[in-house]
Design a protein around this motif. Structure first.
Motif, short mmCIF file in Angstrom:
data_model
loop_
_atom_site.label_atom_id
_atom_site.label_comp_id
_atom_site.label_asym_id
_atom_site.label_seq_id
_atom_site.Cartn_x
_atom_site.Cartn_y
_atom_site.Cartn_z
N GLU A 145 -17.82 -6.74 33.88
CA GLU A 145 -18.04 -8.16 33.55
C GLU A 145 -18.54 -8.86 34.80
O GLU A 145 -17.90 -8.78 35.85
CB GLU A 145 -16.73 -8.77 33.05
CG GLU A 145 -16.65 -10.28 33.05
CD GLU A 145 -17.63 -10.90 32.07
OE1 GLU A 145 -18.57 -11.57 32.55
OE2 GLU A 145 -17.45 -10.73 30.84
N ASP A 190 -19.22 -6.40 29.03
CA ASP A 190 -19.98 -7.59 28.65
C ASP A 190 -21.40 -7.13 28.32
O ASP A 190 -21.86 -6.12 28.85
CB ASP A 190 -19.99 -8.58 29.82
CG ASP A 190 -20.61 -9.91 29.44
OD1 ASP A 190 -20.81 -10.16 28.23
OD2 ASP A 190 -20.92 -10.70 30.36
N THR A 203 -17.89 -10.22 24.57
CA THR A 203 -19.14 -10.92 24.78
C THR A 203 -19.24 -12.22 23.99
O THR A 203 -18.45 -12.46 23.07
CB THR A 203 -20.31 -9.99 24.37
OG1 THR A 203 -21.56 -10.63 24.58
CG2 THR A 203 -20.18 -9.60 22.90
N LYS A 224 -15.56 -13.82 23.39
CA LYS A 224 -14.89 -14.42 24.55
C LYS A 224 -14.58 -15.90 24.32
O LYS A 224 -13.56 -16.40 24.79
CB LYS A 224 -15.76 -14.27 25.80
CG LYS A 224 -15.80 -12.86 26.36
CD LYS A 224 -16.41 -12.81 27.74
CE LYS A 224 -17.90 -13.01 27.72
NZ LYS A 224 -18.52 -12.75 29.05
#
Length: 249
Positions: free
Chosen positions: A9, A62, A91, A113
């Protein structure tokens, strides 16, 4: 045996949050997993794959990594190097989910997220619960052994009976050396490697069962097996072979 968790990430705050949630899950739910890498760049994950050669890893990725490759491309690399990997996309780009099907990365889940923290935490925990269930089921299948067909006859061996498999001189056929004798049948090493994770590839043309290793001579890169046979292994497999021997002992 623990299964490695790897995270990638680019946002450091979000990476730390994800790491904290996963570590809390491990602390209170399962010792099956271990966080091995928290990375902000995809190249860190690729370097880890090359150096550690993980198996059955759990990867939180991500999609928009703001790097030379995105999370979906990274997942494709992971899938080639860790064929039994479980890939989870964390994501804001869940609309890209169909692209993962096209790339054949077989994601386990997509976690949004941008949602309340409690919902975000629960989705992560539910996904790890599911990953654990898959691993437990895979372990059960592995204990059942090894199956293959010769003509119209199906053979079922306990995995402890498998010594090694190698490519035959005849195209599309394999030679199996087992404690019950030698067999030749149609098959592909790549497919068997995926189906039976207890097998370890020591070269382009040979899979072995580490349980039946008798000795290893690293100076000449040769493995001796319990039935007296030997096989050469590639120099690039030396480190992983040493790790597997330590785990087997």
């Amino acid at each position: 045996m623990s299964y490695p968790i790897i995270m990638c990430e680019d946002n450091q705050i979000q990476l730390q949050q994800l790491d904290t949630l996963v570590e809390n899950y491990i602390l209170f739910h399962s010792d099956l997993f271990k966080v091995e890498l928290t990375a902000s760049k995809p190249q860190q994950v690729i370097d880890y794959l090359d150096q550690s050669e993980p198996q059955n890893g759990i990867y939180f990725l991500d999609i928009d990594l703001k790097a030379e490759i995105d999370g979906i491309q990274l997942a494709a690399i992971i899938r080639k190097k860790d064929v039994q990997a479980e890939i989870i996309f964390v994501t804001t780009h869940d609309e890209l989910a169909p692209l993962t099907l096209k790339r054949k990365v077989a994601a386990l889940d997509f976690i949004e997220k941008d949602q309340p923290l409690e919902d975000y935490r629960q989705e992560i925990y539910d996904t790890l619960d599911y990953a654990k269930q898959i691993i437990d089921e895979t372990r059960t299948v592995q204990k059942k052994g090894f199956s293959f067909e010769v003509g119209s006859q199906v053979y079922n061996l306990d995995k402890s009976e498998v010594i090694f498999l190698e490519a035959s001189d005849i195209p599309h056929r394999l030679n199996l050396d087992s404690t019950n004798g030698k067999f030749e049948f149609y098959g592909k090493l790549t497919e068997l490697e995926k189906k039976y994770p207890f097998l370890f590839r020591i070269s382009r043309s040979c899979l072995i069962n580490p349980e039946n290793i008798h000795h290893v001579d690293f100076s000449i890169r040769e493995i001796g097996f319990s039935d007296g046979t030997t096989q050469k292994f590639s120099i690039g497999k030396s480190k992983k072979l040493k790790n597997i021997i330590q785990e087997t002992l």
